[in-house]
Design a protein around this motif. Structure first.
Motif, PDB file in Angstrom:
ATOM      1  N   PRO A  42       7.367  -9.719 -59.759  1.00 31.71           N
ATOM      2  CA  PRO A  42       8.796  -9.525 -60.054  1.00 31.71           C
ATOM      3  C   PRO A  42       9.216  -9.999 -61.440  1.00 31.71           C
ATOM      4  O   PRO A  42      10.145  -9.434 -62.028  1.00 31.71           O
ATOM      5  N   LYS A  43       8.553 -11.006 -61.980  1.00 31.76           N
ATOM      6  CA  LYS A  43       8.938 -11.536 -63.287  1.00 31.76           C
ATOM      7  C   LYS A  43       8.676 -10.534 -64.420  1.00 31.76           C
ATOM      8  O   LYS A  43       9.239 -10.662 -65.509  1.00 31.76           O
ATOM      9  N   TYR A  44       7.828  -9.541 -64.157  1.00 33.12           N
ATOM     10  CA  TYR A  44       7.512  -8.547 -65.187  1.00 33.12           C
ATOM     11  C   TYR A  44       8.284  -7.238 -64.994  1.00 33.12           C
ATOM     12  O   TYR A  44       8.042  -6.267 -65.711  1.00 33.12           O
ATOM     13  N   LEU A  45       9.205  -7.229 -64.042  1.00 35.24           N
ATOM     14  CA  LEU A  45       9.906  -5.991 -63.716  1.00 35.24           C
ATOM     15  C   LEU A  45      10.676  -5.427 -64.909  1.00 35.24           C
ATOM     16  O   LEU A  45      10.609  -4.226 -65.191  1.00 35.24           O
ATOM     17  N   LEU A  46      11.399  -6.275 -65.619  1.00 31.31           N
ATOM     18  CA  LEU A  46      12.206  -5.791 -66.736  1.00 31.31           C
ATOM     19  C   LEU A  46      11.344  -5.145 -67.817  1.00 31.31           C
ATOM     20  O   LEU A  46      11.725  -4.125 -68.399  1.00 31.31           O
ATOM     21  N   ILE A  47      10.197  -5.739 -68.079  1.00 27.97           N
ATOM     22  CA  ILE A  47       9.295  -5.188 -69.094  1.00 27.97           C
ATOM     23  C   ILE A  47       8.850  -3.792 -68.695  1.00 27.97           C
ATOM     24  O   ILE A  47       8.851  -2.862 -69.512  1.00 27.97           O
ATOM     25  N   VAL A  48       8.491  -3.623 -67.422  1.00 26.58           N
ATOM     26  CA  VAL A  48       8.033  -2.324 -66.935  1.00 26.58           C
ATOM     27  C   VAL A  48       9.163  -1.301 -66.981  1.00 26.58           C
ATOM     28  O   VAL A  48       8.952  -0.135 -67.351  1.00 26.58           O
ATOM     29  N   ILE A  49      10.377  -1.723 -66.628  1.00 26.18           N
ATOM     30  CA  ILE A  49      11.524  -0.806 -66.650  1.00 26.18           C
ATOM     31  C   ILE A  49      11.825  -0.360 -68.076  1.00 26.18           C
ATOM     32  O   ILE A  49      12.088   0.824 -68.332  1.00 26.18           O
ATOM     33  N   ILE A  50      11.800  -1.294 -69.006  1.00 21.30           N
ATOM     34  CA  ILE A  50      12.042  -0.948 -70.413  1.00 21.30           C
ATOM     35  C   ILE A  50      10.992   0.039 -70.906  1.00 21.30           C
ATOM     36  O   ILE A  50      11.299   1.011 -71.603  1.00 21.30           O
ATOM     37  N   MET A  51       9.738  -0.195 -70.518  1.00 19.57           N
ATOM     38  CA  MET A  51       8.671   0.738 -70.888  1.00 19.57           C
ATOM     39  C   MET A  51       8.922   2.114 -70.269  1.00 19.57           C
ATOM     40  O   MET A  51       8.688   3.154 -70.894  1.00 19.57           O
ATOM     41  N   GLY A  52       9.426   2.128 -69.024  1.00 15.83           N
ATOM     42  CA  GLY A  52       9.728   3.390 -68.359  1.00 15.83           C
ATOM     43  C   GLY A  52      10.839   4.153 -69.055  1.00 15.83           C
ATOM     44  O   GLY A  52      10.770   5.383 -69.196  1.00 15.83           O
ATOM     45  N   LEU A  53      11.869   3.424 -69.505  1.00 10.81           N
ATOM     46  CA  LEU A  53      12.968   4.062 -70.239  1.00 10.81           C
ATOM     47  C   LEU A  53      12.476   4.676 -71.538  1.00 10.81           C
ATOM     48  O   LEU A  53      12.828   5.811 -71.885  1.00 10.81           O
ATOM     49  N   LEU A  54      11.664   3.917 -72.256  1.00 10.25           N
ATOM     50  CA  LEU A  54      11.125   4.420 -73.520  1.00 10.25           C
ATOM     51  C   LEU A  54      10.202   5.610 -73.292  1.00 10.25           C
ATOM     52  O   LEU A  54      10.201   6.575 -74.068  1.00 10.25           O
ATOM     53  N   LEU A  55       9.417   5.555 -72.202  1.00 10.17           N
ATOM     54  CA  LEU A  55       8.495   6.642 -71.888  1.00 10.17           C
ATOM     55  C   LEU A  55       9.259   7.929 -71.600  1.00 10.17           C
ATOM     56  O   LEU A  55       8.920   8.990 -72.126  1.00 10.17           O
ATOM     57  N   ARG A  56      10.317   7.829 -70.794  1.00  9.59           N
ATOM     58  CA  ARG A  56      11.066   9.046 -70.462  1.00  9.59           C
ATOM     59  C   ARG A  56      11.725   9.634 -71.702  1.00  9.59           C
ATOM     60  O   ARG A  56      11.712  10.844 -71.914  1.00  9.59           O
ATOM     61  N   THR A  57      12.293   8.774 -72.533  1.00  8.85           N
ATOM     62  CA  THR A  57      12.944   9.265 -73.751  1.00  8.85           C
ATOM     63  C   THR A  57      11.927   9.938 -74.667  1.00  8.85           C
ATOM     64  O   THR A  57      12.183  11.020 -75.208  1.00  8.85           O
ATOM     65  N   THR A  58      10.762   9.320 -74.830  1.00 10.35           N
ATOM     66  CA  THR A  58       9.734   9.865 -75.715  1.00 10.35           C
ATOM     67  C   THR A  58       9.196  11.193 -75.193  1.00 10.35           C
ATOM     68  O   THR A  58       9.082  12.174 -75.939  1.00 10.35           O
ATOM     69  N   VAL A  59       8.863  11.231 -73.892  1.00  9.26           N
ATOM     70  CA  VAL A  59       8.333  12.454 -73.298  1.00  9.26           C
ATOM     71  C   VAL A  59       9.352  13.584 -73.388  1.00  9.26           C
ATOM     72  O   VAL A  59       9.012  14.735 -73.682  1.00  9.26           O
ATOM     73  N   THR A  60      10.626  13.262 -73.146  1.00  7.21           N
ATOM     74  CA  THR A  60      11.681  14.277 -73.206  1.00  7.21           C
ATOM     75  C   THR A  60      11.802  14.862 -74.601  1.00  7.21           C
ATOM     76  O   THR A  60      11.895  16.089 -74.777  1.00  7.21           O
ATOM     77  N   GLN A  61      11.785  14.003 -75.606  1.00  3.48           N
ATOM     78  CA  GLN A  61      11.921  14.487 -76.980  1.00  3.48           C
ATOM     79  C   GLN A  61      10.714  15.339 -77.392  1.00  3.48           C
ATOM     80  O   GLN A  61      10.866  16.361 -78.068  1.00  3.48           O
ATOM     81  N   ILE A  62       9.519  14.925 -76.972  1.00  2.36           N
ATOM     82  CA  ILE A  62       8.313  15.706 -77.295  1.00  2.36           C
ATOM     83  C   ILE A  62       8.369  17.067 -76.609  1.00  2.36           C
ATOM     84  O   ILE A  62       8.061  18.102 -77.210  1.00  2.36           O
ATOM     85  N   ALA A  63       8.797  17.077 -75.327  1.00  2.00           N
ATOM     86  CA  ALA A  63       8.875  18.336 -74.590  1.00  2.00           C
ATOM     87  C   ALA A  63       9.884  19.276 -75.224  1.00  2.00           C
ATOM     88  O   ALA A  63       9.657  20.488 -75.324  1.00  2.00           O
ATOM     89  N   ARG A  64      10.999  18.739 -75.684  1.00  7.36           N
ATOM     90  CA  ARG A  64      12.013  19.583 -76.318  1.00  7.36           C
ATOM     91  C   ARG A  64      11.508  20.132 -77.641  1.00  7.36           C
ATOM     92  O   ARG A  64      11.796  21.279 -78.003  1.00  7.36           O
TER      93      ARG A  64
END
Length: 201
Positions: free
Chosen positions: A169-191
């Motif tokens: 649980p202590k690493y949850l925020l790090i993983v969520i932030i990585m997930g946000l960045l991943l979705r933004t990056t993948v979306t921009q590449i796909a577009r």
């Protein structure tokens, strides 16, 4: 005249998003003094706040894209959107719990389950919009298909969040932030990829 009105659906959605984004900051308390302990607590609360703000903001961006291509809401879309907004409105509560316990297992699990519920209803809405396009013989563009895939991927990633919430649980925020960045990056590449064929025509 307003039966299943898109404008009213957008109106209530934007209103709830605005309230949620505003009230989350109220949970951040000023430090009682400027010693290391209180300032560290303030920093922790700010990290949790910025993470939650980023999550809700990203949901708003994709929500407006979701509704931009339709002319009229359907009963299914309206009902699903209400549940979606219900889960979004619980974000300040989940954020406050994380702040108070600073990523205890229970608060991390609750936060992750909430994200799963939001992503699940969001995925249902994207699918409903795609079905609506098929019924009205409207072309589902590459951009639309990319948005649907993105919503489905986001749902899968949020299940990973739940695993971290239970075991680490202590690493949850790090993983969520990585997930946000991943979705933004993948979306921009796909577009960007989707635009390439248009350039060649």
């Amino acid at each position: 005249m307003f039966h299943y009105s898109k404008s009213r659906l957008v109106g209530i959605s934007d209103g709830i998003f605005a309230v949620v984004l505003t009230i989350m900051v109220l949970d951040i308390k000023s430090p009682i003094n400027e010693s290391v302990g209180p300032m560290t607590e303030l920093l922790k609360h700010l990290v949790i706040y910025f993470t939650s703000f980023g999550i809700v903001s990203q949901y708003w961006v994709y929500h407006q894209e979701l509704l931009s291509g339709i002319k009229k809401a359907t009963p299914m879309l309206t009902i699903t959107n209400i549940y979606y907004l219900c889960f979004i409105s619980l974000t300040p509560f989940a954020t406050s719990w994380l702040n108070d316990s600073f990523l205890s297992r229970d608060s991390a699990i609750a936060y992750s389950v909430l994200i799963i519920l939001v992503n699940f209803t969001q995925s249902l809405m994207f699918r409903e919009v795609a079905n609506l396009a098929e019924k009205t013989s409207t072309e589902v563009t590459a951009h639309d298909r990319e948005e649907i895939r993105s919503a489905q991927i986001m749902l899968g990633v949020s299940i990973v969040y739940l695993g971290f919430a239970y075991f680490l649980p202590k690493y949850l925020l790090i993983v969520i932030i990585m997930g946000l960045l991943l979705r933004t990056t993948v979306t921009q590449i796909a577009r960007l990829i989707n635009r390439v064929p248009r350039i060649h025509h």
